[in-house]
Design a protein around this motif. Structure first.
Motif, PDB file in Angstrom:
ATOM      1  N   GLU A   1       0.825  -1.202   0.000  1.00  0.00           N
ATOM      2  CA  GLU A   1       0.000   0.000   0.000  1.00  0.00           C
ATOM      3  C   GLU A   1       0.862   1.256   0.000  1.00  0.00           C
ATOM      4  N   SER A   2       0.218   2.369  -0.355  1.00  0.00           N
ATOM      5  CA  SER A   2       0.800   3.696  -0.153  1.00  0.00           C
ATOM      6  C   SER A   2      -0.345   4.634   0.190  1.00  0.00           C
ATOM      7  N   HIS A   3       0.018   5.849   0.572  1.00  0.00           N
ATOM      8  CA  HIS A   3      -0.976   6.830   0.996  1.00  0.00           C
ATOM      9  C   HIS A   3      -0.714   8.156   0.286  1.00  0.00           C
ATOM     10  N   LYS A   4      -1.746   8.951   0.121  1.00  0.00           N
ATOM     11  CA  LYS A   4      -1.592  10.265  -0.507  1.00  0.00           C
ATOM     12  C   LYS A   4      -1.595  11.397   0.507  1.00  0.00           C
TER      13      LYS A   4
ATOM     14  N   ALA B   1      -5.727  -1.892  -6.668  1.00  0.00           N
ATOM     15  CA  ALA B   1      -7.002  -1.241  -6.354  1.00  0.00           C
ATOM     16  C   ALA B   1      -6.741   0.261  -6.301  1.00  0.00           C
ATOM     17  N   PRO B   2      -7.555   1.051  -7.006  1.00  0.00           N
ATOM     18  CA  PRO B   2      -7.303   2.495  -7.063  1.00  0.00           C
ATOM     19  C   PRO B   2      -7.456   3.174  -5.706  1.00  0.00           C
ATOM     20  N   TYR B   3      -7.066   4.415  -5.676  1.00  0.00           N
ATOM     21  CA  TYR B   3      -7.082   5.203  -4.448  1.00  0.00           C
ATOM     22  C   TYR B   3      -8.464   5.212  -3.817  1.00  0.00           C
ATOM     23  N   ASP B   4      -8.501   4.871  -2.534  1.00  0.00           N
ATOM     24  CA  ASP B   4      -9.712   4.929  -1.727  1.00  0.00           C
ATOM     25  C   ASP B   4      -9.554   6.128  -0.803  1.00  0.00           C
ATOM     26  N   GLU B   5     -10.249   7.197  -1.126  1.00  0.00           N
ATOM     27  CA  GLU B   5     -10.102   8.448  -0.380  1.00  0.00           C
ATOM     28  C   GLU B   5     -10.532   8.308   1.076  1.00  0.00           C
ATOM     29  N   THR B   6     -11.531   7.481   1.357  1.00  0.00           N
ATOM     30  CA  THR B   6     -12.013   7.334   2.733  1.00  0.00           C
ATOM     31  C   THR B   6     -10.973   6.653   3.619  1.00  0.00           C
ATOM     32  N   LYS B   7     -10.141   5.784   3.043  1.00  0.00           N
ATOM     33  CA  LYS B   7      -9.105   5.083   3.808  1.00  0.00           C
ATOM     34  C   LYS B   7      -7.703   5.622   3.531  1.00  0.00           C
ATOM     35  N   ASP B   8      -7.595   6.555   2.587  1.00  0.00           N
ATOM     36  CA  ASP B   8      -6.302   7.089   2.162  1.00  0.00           C
ATOM     37  C   ASP B   8      -5.323   5.952   1.842  1.00  0.00           C
ATOM     38  N   VAL B   9      -5.736   5.099   0.915  1.00  0.00           N
ATOM     39  CA  VAL B   9      -4.877   3.965   0.567  1.00  0.00           C
ATOM     40  C   VAL B   9      -5.007   3.608  -0.912  1.00  0.00           C
TER      41      VAL B   9
ATOM     42  N   PRO C   1       4.579   9.352   1.014  1.00  0.00           N
ATOM     43  CA  PRO C   1       3.584   9.007  -0.006  1.00  0.00           C
ATOM     44  C   PRO C   1       4.131   8.211  -1.200  1.00  0.00           C
ATOM     45  N   TYR C   2       5.391   8.332  -1.527  1.00  0.00           N
ATOM     46  CA  TYR C   2       5.932   7.573  -2.659  1.00  0.00           C
ATOM     47  C   TYR C   2       6.532   6.239  -2.247  1.00  0.00           C
ATOM     48  N   ASP C   3       6.427   5.890  -0.963  1.00  0.00           N
ATOM     49  CA  ASP C   3       6.921   4.607  -0.465  1.00  0.00           C
ATOM     50  C   ASP C   3       5.790   3.580  -0.472  1.00  0.00           C
ATOM     51  N   VAL C   4       5.901   2.579  -1.325  1.00  0.00           N
ATOM     52  CA  VAL C   4       4.976   1.458  -1.254  1.00  0.00           C
ATOM     53  C   VAL C   4       5.526   0.534  -0.172  1.00  0.00           C
ATOM     54  N   HIS C   5       4.676   0.151   0.750  1.00  0.00           N
ATOM     55  CA  HIS C   5       5.151  -0.664   1.866  1.00  0.00           C
ATOM     56  C   HIS C   5       4.158  -1.762   2.223  1.00  0.00           C
TER      57      HIS C   5
END
Length: 162
Positions: free
Chosen positions: A69-72, A99-107, A131-135
């Protein structure tokens, strides 16, 4: 991605009131202010200016079951309190979105990728994911369970200065 022992970098948290509040919260967790039931319930603790902590404990899994996952909006500050876990970390540009960005979960969820680094987080290690780290965390290392706290910090509040 940044990883270090919290005690070694505690002075870095004196730059802003938000970072000071985060460090105070980490110290409360280290000092045992919260009970294991709080971690089992994944208790959310509101801090200041949009920062919040999530207390967690869970069983670790094999690398083949990693969730990337990553976050915006948020930067993850993950502090290991008990046990150890492995993280798989890679750069955003090397992953395909599952899975595209889920704004409610920020993922954003990603398909597994072999272009990853492996980092072991032991007691009092702090791992920071930008935000650019996939972890992918929660990977088995030596222990079957982990107790940790994650602080979510709005990215505009954290100014990285090298």
């Amino acid at each position: 991605m940044f990883s270090a022992n919290l005690q070694d970098i505690a002075n870095m948290f004196k730059k802003t009131s938000e970072l000071e509040a985060m460090l105070a919260f980490f110290n409360e967790c280290i000092d045992g202010i919260y009970k294991i039931e709080d971690y089992e319930a994944k208790r959310k603790v509101e801090l200041v200016n949009g920062l919040f902590g999530i207390l967690q404990t869970y069983s670790l899994k094999d690398e083949k079951d990693a969730y990337f996952e990553s976050h915006k909006r948020y930067i993850d500050f993950q502090l290991t309190l008990k046990g150890s876990e492995k993280f798989l970390v890679g750069n955003l540009k090397d992953f395909e979105v599952k899975a595209p960005y889920d704004e409610t979960k920020d993922v954003i969820e990603y398909k597994p990728n072999l272009k990853v680094s492996r980092i072991v987080s032991k007691e009092l290690d702090l791992n920071v994911f930008l935000p650019y780290d996939v972890h992918a965390g929660g990977i088995y290392h030596e222990d079957n369970t982990i107790v940790k706290v994650v602080v979510k910090a709005p990215k505009e509040l954290i100014k990285l200065k090298f």
